[in-house]
Write an enzyme that holds these catalytic residues in place. Structure first.
Site, PDB file in Angstrom:
ATOM      1  N   SER A  82      37.693  56.168  42.937  1.00  0.00           N
ATOM      2  CA  SER A  82      38.108  55.018  42.130  1.00  0.00           C
ATOM      3  C   SER A  82      36.970  54.149  41.633  1.00  0.00           C
ATOM      4  O   SER A  82      37.090  53.494  40.603  1.00  0.00           O
ATOM      5  CB  SER A  82      39.095  54.165  42.927  1.00  0.00           C
ATOM      6  OG  SER A  82      38.525  53.809  44.172  1.00  0.00           O
ATOM      7  N   GLU A 106      42.161  37.287  38.999  1.00  0.00           N
ATOM      8  CA  GLU A 106      41.672  37.193  40.372  1.00  0.00           C
ATOM      9  C   GLU A 106      40.814  38.421  40.619  1.00  0.00           C
ATOM     10  O   GLU A 106      40.979  39.437  39.946  1.00  0.00           O
ATOM     11  CB  GLU A 106      42.849  37.191  41.345  1.00  0.00           C
ATOM     12  CG  GLU A 106      43.421  38.574  41.715  1.00  0.00           C
ATOM     13  CD  GLU A 106      44.032  39.354  40.558  1.00  0.00           C
ATOM     14  OE1 GLU A 106      44.400  38.727  39.547  1.00  0.00           O
ATOM     15  OE2 GLU A 106      44.134  40.600  40.647  1.00  0.00           O
ATOM     16  N   LYS A 114      39.377  49.934  37.105  1.00  0.00           N
ATOM     17  CA  LYS A 114      40.000  48.658  36.742  1.00  0.00           C
ATOM     18  C   LYS A 114      40.007  48.406  35.235  1.00  0.00           C
ATOM     19  O   LYS A 114      40.884  47.726  34.712  1.00  0.00           O
ATOM     20  CB  LYS A 114      39.283  47.507  37.452  1.00  0.00           C
ATOM     21  CG  LYS A 114      39.441  47.520  38.964  1.00  0.00           C
ATOM     22  CD  LYS A 114      40.875  47.222  39.381  1.00  0.00           C
ATOM     23  CE  LYS A 114      41.012  47.095  40.890  1.00  0.00           C
ATOM     24  NZ  LYS A 114      42.420  46.935  41.297  1.00  0.00           N
TER      25      LYS A 114
END
Lengths: 404, 276
Positions: free
Chosen positions: A388, A119, A97
């Protein structure tokens, strides 16, 4: 590390953000000028060598890129083939991210925005956003569903430690979908001063495109690394899909390598037939939700259905529009695995490789079992799995479910 | 000319502004929605905005979010909302009806079917909150074929280029958003609202109605000095909810709207004295 030069003149989306019938911009009028401004700023930034240089520098020295492409020897023994993990879990903050959060905060700074909102579901995007806000000295508010605040308590503490305000969202399903609604409402209200860092390849144009571009460092590195280590392109890429940012990031640089199979794995939750899942590509239908047209879990009246996954980061009834396009065009294929299968993959990867992966990531690893059973993996099959994120944030859930 | 535009113009000729009231279809139940609409008409309301509830109303504040959820919980659907509209139209054919919703319920219903059924239910116009003009070509074709007005929103952030292009495809009236933000009753009228309205006025002859945050007669009066109408939503929705079990609900709601309506009239006009 691969060049971070952001891909230019991509074939898709078109000028209005359409991927075939998907994507576009479905928002309250108040936001349209801000989206136009963001599009223009991004166009300017990606033609600016200074922007690329700053981003490269931060990705290298702050995030720790390039992340390794790791040959998972014992997972390969389990599933057959040659399984590589693209280690995004080793990024600063523990997941991919941060790649997007850094790119977007540089855009926010260029636009002179003083305040950032985001968010978050699993909290990984919230943590990444809080991190870059701390680094750049911008005020940061993170919307997070109440249910996720509870199940990802560690990430809430991390965000707060870095000075972000975490705003629990109690409306609707109290998860990522409603956190996104609240963030959108905040943005509509404070749009003149605030940039909204959307965490996935979802939302109105230009978000699906720019998040994909910022995440495509994953695939560009992986492509170089696999060529260096194996001397050839992989046969298959496998990644989990919630909104779909890590998978788009891995897939995108291989898009024109038509022999490379692109496999996205959704969350089947308690099982597709139970209706309690987050698998819009597997079991949903096209609709318009939170700013773009895409596959969606909805009822016959167009109301968005509540989703379920043990993984907060996949617990979302929609999916990025480019994935919808890749599904319809046949360029990518999508499957789904259940909560239990994902938990099994967390355990397996911990025991065999000494790597504790996030529940989201575990969906991709679990699906290797399906591919193997279906005869899609043989001794020579070269597979890259997007690792991830790391699983520290999930330990409370995992300890409970696995009776540790 | 669409009936909405026509009625606005008539009011304007009398020096009066239109009062448009929003209710969610089915909150608290469909029968009461129909009765409320009739009472509001009696109180002088010039048009009704009937909300078709959507699960994820991202342009709405807490009042309309909660109202939408209550309506969905009682089983309200797009089809049933159309039926509410048809019943209202039967009882008070003089009351223009505008449907307000989000795009996904329209898509799911089928755009052409939606436009045709809306018109068959006596509906004059439609507001689709998250449908931007750029994405509206197909919808616009169906709406035009059915002679159904599509009302688009303009906001304080809208650039002049955008005001011009949005005004061009808008029909019925232009919905001017009073402030950056979501729906919900507020205490004051934004200082820059008149400037926004003046900017929009340069590009269109359509009537301009102001919504978002309007709840008090003083707001209505202040806005009436420069706009052609006001939309009141959250305050009415909250009033209905607070009094949902009160036997005087219809009177309470119509008294409130009558007070707002009085604020749209000049004191010396013949209509100033009373309701319909």
């Amino acid at each position: 590390m691969a060049e971070v030069i952001i891909p230019r003149t991509p074939a898709l989306p078109d000028a209005h953000g359409h991927f075939g019938p998907y994507g576009g911009r479905y928002v309250p009028e108040t936001l349209v000028p801000a989206l136009d401004q963001l599009s223009a700023e991004y166009d300017a930034a990606r033609n600016d060598a200074q922007f690329a240089a700053t981003l490269t520098n931060l990705l290298t020295h702050y995030v720790g890129r390039a992340t390794p492409l790791y040959f998972a020897e014992r997972l390969s023994q389990e599933f057959g083939g040659r399984i590589y993990l693209k280690r995004e879990d080793l990024c600063h903050t523990g997941a991919h991210k941060i790649n997007n959060a850094l790119g977007q905060i540089l855009l926010a700074a260029r636009m002179g925005k003083q305040r950032i909102i985001a968010e978050t579901g699993a909290g990984q995007h919230g943590v990444a956003t809080a991190t870059v806000c701390a680094r750049f000295g911008l005020s940061c508010d993170i919307y997070m569903g109440e249910e996720d605040v509870e199940r990802q308590a560690l990430n809430v503490a991390r965000m707060r430690l870095m000075g972000a305000r975490v705003i629990p969202v109690s409306s609707g399903t109290r998860t990522l979908k409603d956190a996104t609604n609240e963030a959108m409402r905040d943005w509509v209200t404070n749009v003149r001063t605030t940039h909204y860092i959307i965490g996935s390849v979802v939302g109105p144009h230009p978000y699906p495109m720019l998040v994909r571009d910022f995440q495509s460092i994953i695939g560009r590195e992986a492509r170089e690394q696999v060529m260096a280590q194996e001397g050839r392109l992989p046969d298959m890429l496998v990644a989990c899909v919630g909104g779909g940012s890590n998978s788009m990031g891995l897939f995108y640089p291989f898009m024109n390598d038509t022999k490379v199979r692109l496999v996205g794995v959704e969350a089947a939750g308690l099982g597709i037939t139970t209706g309690r899942h987050c698998a819009p590509l597997t079991a949903g239908s096209p609709g318009v939700f939170q700013g773009s047209a895409s596959y969606l879990i909805q009822d016959e009246d167009g109301q968005v259905a509540p989703s379920h996954s043990i993984s907060a980061g996949l617990d979302y009834p929609g999916v990025g529009p480019e994935h919808s396009w890749l599904k319809d065009s046949g360029r990518a294929e999508y499957g789904a695995v259940t909560d239990d299968e994902a938990l099994g993959a967390v355990k397996l990867t911990a025991e065999r490789e000494g790597i504790i992966v996030a529940l989201e990531t575990a969906h991709a690893i679990a699906y290797l079992g399906n591919l193997k059973s279906a005869g899609h993996i043989n001794t020579d099959t070269l597979v890259i799995v997007s690792c991830s994120g790391r699983g520290d944030k999930d330990m409370i859930t995992v300890a409970r479910e696995l009776h540790l | 000319m669409n009936r909405l535009t026509h009625n606005f113009n008539e009011l304007k000729a009398r020096g009066e502004q239109a009062l448009i009231c929003f209710m969610t279809a089915g909150d608290p139940d469909p029968d009461i929605t129909v009765d409320l609409a009739c009472s509001l008409y009696g109180a002088g309301v010039d048009a009704i905005e009937l909300g078709i509830p959507f699960s994820d109303p991202l342009a709405d504040g807490p009042s309309i979010q909660a109202s939408s959820q209550r309506a969905l919980d009682t089983g309200m659907t797009t089809r049933k909302a159309m039926q509410c509209a048809a019943r209202i139209h039967d009882k008070v054919p003089g009351l223009p009806i505008v449907l307000m919703t989000y795009y996904n319920p329209v898509l799911r219903y089928g755009m052409q079917q939606f436009a045709q059924d809306a018109v068959a239910s006596g509906v004059d116009g439609v507001i689709i909150t998250d449908l931007t003009p750029e994405e509206a070509a197909e919808w616009q074709g169906h709406a035009n074929a059915s002679n159904l007005a599509t009302i688009y929103l303009l906001a304080p952030t809208s650039t002049e280029d955008r005001v011009e292009s949005v005004s061009k495809i808008c029909s019925g009236f232009v919905y001017c958003v009073s402030r950056t933000g979501v729906t919900g009753a507020r205490q004051d009228v934004p200082l820059d609202l008149q400037e926004t309205i003046t900017r929009i006025r340069k590009f269109t002859d359509l009537p301009l109605a102001v919504g978002f945050g309007v709840s008090l007669p003083d707001h209505v009066k202040a806005i009436g000095a420069f706009a052609d109408g006001v939309v009141v939503g959250s305050a009415l929705v909250d009033l209905i909810n607070t009094n949902r079990d009160n036997p005087n609900l219809l009177k309470i709601a119509s008294d409130y709207c009558a007070t707002l309506k009085a604020a749209t009239r000049k004191l010396d006009s013949p209509q100033a004295k009373g309701t319909r």
